[in-house]
Design a protein around this motif. Structure first.
Motif, PDB file in Angstrom:
ATOM      1  N   GLU A 194      29.587  47.804  41.999  1.00 17.21           N
ATOM      2  CA  GLU A 194      30.095  48.755  41.008  1.00 17.21           C
ATOM      3  C   GLU A 194      31.423  48.281  40.427  1.00 17.21           C
ATOM      4  OE1 GLU A 194      28.123  52.924  42.617  1.00 17.21           O
ATOM      5  OE2 GLU A 194      30.002  52.222  43.517  1.00 17.21           O
ATOM      6  N   SER A 195      32.304  47.733  41.272  1.00 19.02           N
ATOM      7  CA  SER A 195      33.584  47.199  40.785  1.00 19.02           C
ATOM      8  C   SER A 195      33.355  46.016  39.847  1.00 19.02           C
ATOM      9  CB  SER A 195      34.462  46.749  41.959  1.00 19.02           C
ATOM     10  OG  SER A 195      34.834  47.840  42.737  1.00 19.02           O
ATOM     11  N   LEU A 196      32.454  45.137  40.222  1.00 16.77           N
ATOM     12  CA  LEU A 196      32.149  43.976  39.382  1.00 16.77           C
ATOM     13  C   LEU A 196      31.558  44.391  38.041  1.00 16.77           C
ATOM     14  CD1 LEU A 196      30.654  41.687  42.161  1.00 16.77           C
ATOM     15  CD2 LEU A 196      32.866  41.397  41.015  1.00 16.77           C
ATOM     16  N   ILE A 197      30.696  45.390  38.049  1.00  9.88           N
ATOM     17  CA  ILE A 197      30.104  45.892  36.798  1.00  9.88           C
ATOM     18  C   ILE A 197      31.187  46.490  35.909  1.00  9.88           C
ATOM     19  CG2 ILE A 197      28.583  47.672  35.826  1.00  9.88           C
ATOM     20  CD1 ILE A 197      26.705  47.102  38.256  1.00  9.88           C
ATOM     21  N   ALA A 198      32.115  47.237  36.488  1.00  9.76           N
ATOM     22  CA  ALA A 198      33.206  47.830  35.698  1.00  9.76           C
ATOM     23  C   ALA A 198      34.034  46.752  35.011  1.00  9.76           C
ATOM     24  CB  ALA A 198      34.087  48.706  36.579  1.00  9.76           C
ATOM     25  N   VAL A 199      34.377  45.684  35.733  1.00  7.57           N
ATOM     26  CA  VAL A 199      35.139  44.582  35.148  1.00  7.57           C
ATOM     27  C   VAL A 199      34.318  43.902  34.058  1.00  7.57           C
ATOM     28  CG1 VAL A 199      36.120  42.293  35.619  1.00  7.57           C
ATOM     29  CG2 VAL A 199      36.568  44.188  37.180  1.00  7.57           C
ATOM     30  N   LYS A 230      31.903  45.131  32.199  1.00  4.49           N
ATOM     31  CA  LYS A 230      31.786  45.986  31.018  1.00  4.49           C
ATOM     32  C   LYS A 230      33.019  45.894  30.135  1.00  4.49           C
ATOM     33  CE  LYS A 230      28.640  49.634  32.503  1.00  4.49           C
ATOM     34  NZ  LYS A 230      28.534  51.075  32.769  1.00  4.49           N
ATOM     35  N   LYS A 231      34.166  45.723  30.766  1.00  2.00           N
ATOM     36  CA  LYS A 231      35.431  45.675  30.031  1.00  2.00           C
ATOM     37  C   LYS A 231      35.695  44.302  29.425  1.00  2.00           C
ATOM     38  CE  LYS A 231      40.357  46.306  30.784  1.00  2.00           C
ATOM     39  NZ  LYS A 231      41.207  45.471  31.577  1.00  2.00           N
ATOM     40  N   ASP A 232      35.430  43.233  30.164  1.00  2.00           N
ATOM     41  CA  ASP A 232      35.931  41.921  29.786  1.00  2.00           C
ATOM     42  C   ASP A 232      34.903  40.844  29.442  1.00  2.00           C
ATOM     43  OD1 ASP A 232      38.583  42.767  30.091  1.00  2.00           O
ATOM     44  OD2 ASP A 232      38.512  42.379  32.250  1.00  2.00           O
TER      45      ASP A 232
END
Length: 91
Positions: free
Chosen positions: A65-70, A72-74
């Protein structure tokens, strides 16, 4: 070239391994299992287990989930970056 198959899911109750959610898709005319969501027996931590040649890799769902959030942003395509450059710029 990347291919975007329809992912199908199957609940699997494995004796001694609890309940898993298996992911598969049709590839080259046959259904292939490629990953499962599993729970760790010691603390119920969820992981995504990816099937790779020679074994498997487990990634905790929290880390995923943390990797997906990053991502999605970058993460952007080269075409996206091309659009960000001012017209006539050499880069």
């Amino acid at each position: 070239m990347a291919f975007y198959p329809t992912i199908s899911t199957t609940w699997a109750g494995m004796h001694g391994e609890g309940m898993q959610l298996e992911l598969s898709c049709e590839f080259a005319g046959e259904k292939r299992h490629f990953a499962s969501f599993i729970a760790d027996p010691t603390d119920e931590t969820l992981s995504l287990e990816l099937t790779v040649p020679g074994g498997s890799i487990r990634i905790s769902v929290t880390q995923l989930e943390s990797l997906i959030a990053v991502a999605k942003k970058d993460v952007h395509s080269e075409a996206w970056y091309d659009k960000q450059l001012p017209s006539g710029s050499d880069g």
